[in-house]
Design an enzyme around this catalytic site. Structure first.
Site, PDB file in Angstrom:
ATOM      1  N   ASN A   7       0.881  -1.170   0.000  1.00 46.95           N
ATOM      2  CA  ASN A   7       0.000   0.000   0.000  1.00 46.95           C
ATOM      3  C   ASN A   7       0.917   1.217   0.000  1.00 46.95           C
ATOM      4  OD1 ASN A   7      -1.422   2.319   0.865  1.00 46.95           O
ATOM      5  ND2 ASN A   7      -3.050   1.046   1.719  1.00 46.95           N
ATOM      6  N   GLU A  34      -3.978   1.822  -2.913  1.00 53.73           N
ATOM      7  CA  GLU A  34      -4.050   3.273  -2.652  1.00 53.73           C
ATOM      8  C   GLU A  34      -3.152   4.064  -3.597  1.00 53.73           C
ATOM      9  OE1 GLU A  34      -5.477   5.311   0.941  1.00 53.73           O
ATOM     10  OE2 GLU A  34      -4.365   3.769   2.003  1.00 53.73           O
ATOM     11  N   ASP A 145      -3.895  -5.017   1.008  1.00 46.85           N
ATOM     12  CA  ASP A 145      -4.153  -4.387   2.301  1.00 46.85           C
ATOM     13  C   ASP A 145      -5.524  -4.858   2.755  1.00 46.85           C
ATOM     14  OD1 ASP A 145      -4.701  -2.811   4.451  1.00 46.85           O
ATOM     15  OD2 ASP A 145      -4.367  -0.902   3.436  1.00 46.85           O
ATOM     16  N   ASN A 147      -6.675  -4.522   5.842  1.00 47.25           N
ATOM     17  CA  ASN A 147      -7.177  -3.698   6.941  1.00 47.25           C
ATOM     18  C   ASN A 147      -7.770  -4.549   8.058  1.00 47.25           C
ATOM     19  OD1 ASN A 147      -6.612  -0.869   6.735  1.00 47.25           O
ATOM     20  ND2 ASN A 147      -7.885  -0.798   4.895  1.00 47.25           N
ATOM     21  N   ASP A 216      -1.390  -6.199   6.129  1.00 47.03           N
ATOM     22  CA  ASP A 216      -1.156  -6.477   4.702  1.00 47.03           C
ATOM     23  C   ASP A 216      -0.760  -7.946   4.573  1.00 47.03           C
ATOM     24  OD1 ASP A 216      -1.018  -3.548   3.400  1.00 47.03           O
ATOM     25  OD2 ASP A 216      -0.100  -3.507   5.394  1.00 47.03           O
ATOM     26  N   ASP A 245       2.934   4.723   4.921  1.00 49.25           N
ATOM     27  CA  ASP A 245       2.785   4.184   6.279  1.00 49.25           C
ATOM     28  C   ASP A 245       2.772   2.654   6.288  1.00 49.25           C
ATOM     29  OD1 ASP A 245       0.379   4.541   4.927  1.00 49.25           O
ATOM     30  OD2 ASP A 245      -0.729   5.268   6.666  1.00 49.25           O
ATOM     31  N   HIS A 246       2.706   2.021   5.108  1.00 52.23           N
ATOM     32  CA  HIS A 246       2.765   0.562   5.003  1.00 52.23           C
ATOM     33  C   HIS A 246       4.126   0.109   4.463  1.00 52.23           C
ATOM     34  CE1 HIS A 246      -1.715  -0.254   5.182  1.00 52.23           C
ATOM     35  NE2 HIS A 246      -1.696   1.042   4.948  1.00 52.23           N
TER      36      HIS A 246
END
Length: 254
Positions: A7, A34, A145, A147, A216, A245-246
């Site tokens: 991501n 994303e 991802d 989530n 992930d 951030d991933h």
DNA sequence: ATGGCTCGTGTAACGAGA
């Protein structure tokens, strides 16, 4: 085949990092989530110049998924045919005999929000579609991802996170139902360090303090799982300037 | 108790992410 998912939280911002990472880690397949780009703005030339073919399904501002591959990409499907969705979150393609599904599961925001209900409905529809896909494709990889942190060991502070979005029982049950289609969490096929995460909050020194979640995932059908010899999270790009951030997750399939 | 940071949008805050 080396198969990775990442991501990138805006491919416009992260393209240089994606190209650098591919130079350092020349995986065969990289699934992105994303991208946050409409298709007319997708950086096709830059990615092809790096030696990758690419397919993508994006929209303005939010979401967006892509599959990069060194090998030919065929039978591309955008979105879940069983679920009408204005949000671009799913891309499927066949590469080297493997059916690859790149997924960006909705975040859900909070358990009492409409977005949480959307997330659960979206996951139920994903299950319905993947049940068919699993019958059609013995070599099936569902990556992206999710989530969802599958287990408390995938959460830096399980007490603080208990019951919240990303770790709630209903979300975990939805992930378990996907796994029960005959998929395996590639990361857990191998011994891993404790507190291994794939996402860290930008705030409060999340990465430096390793306050993260493992959300992930690379899920593999049994024939692929038996060929999988490694699965790692690459924390390196999270240390770069202006990171996503991933972190990427990489599976090696022999 | 709240927000913290980073995106896109669009050019100012604000929604969304997780």
């Amino acid at each position: 085949m080396k198969l990775a998912t990442w991501n990138v939280n805006s491919l416009k911002v992260r393209l240089p990092q994606v190209l650098q990472w591919l130079s350092d880690n020349p995986v065969d397949v990289l699934c992105l989530q994303e991208t946050k780009l409409t298709d007319d703005k997708f950086p096709v030339a830059e990615i092809e110049a790096a030696g990758y073919q690419v397919v993508f399904s994006g929209q303005k501002t939010y979401n967006g998924v892509a599959i990069l591959s060194k090998l030919p990409i065929t039978d591309v499907v955008k979105n879940n045919p069983r679920y009408e969705d204005a949000q671009q979150r799913i891309l499927a393609a066949t590469i080297d005999g493997v059916r690859v599904v790149c997924a960006y599961v909705p975040n859900g925001q909070s358990v009492d929000s409409d977005k949480y209900a959307y997330k659960l409905g979206w996951l139920a529809a994903l299950h319905e579609w993947l049940a068919e896909q699993a019958l059609l494709h013995s070599n099936l990889a569902v990556v992206g991802d999710y989530n969802i942190a599958p287990d408390d060991r995938d959460v830096h502070d399980p007490v603080a996170w208990a019951g919240q979005v990303l770790v709630s029982d209903q979300e975990r049950a939805a992930l378990t139902r996907l796994i029960d289609l005959g998929l395996q969490d590639a990361f857990r096929l191998f011994e891993q360090a404790e507190k291994s995460f794939s996402w860290w909050d930008y705030r409060q020194l999340g990465f430096r303090l390793n306050k993260g979640l493992r959300i992930d995932h690379i899920l593999l059908s049994a024939p692929l799982a038996t060929r999988c010899t490694a699965c790692v999270i690459d924390r390196a790009p999270r240390k770069w300037e202006q990171p996503s951030d991933h972190a990427p997750v990489i599976a090696t399939i022999v």
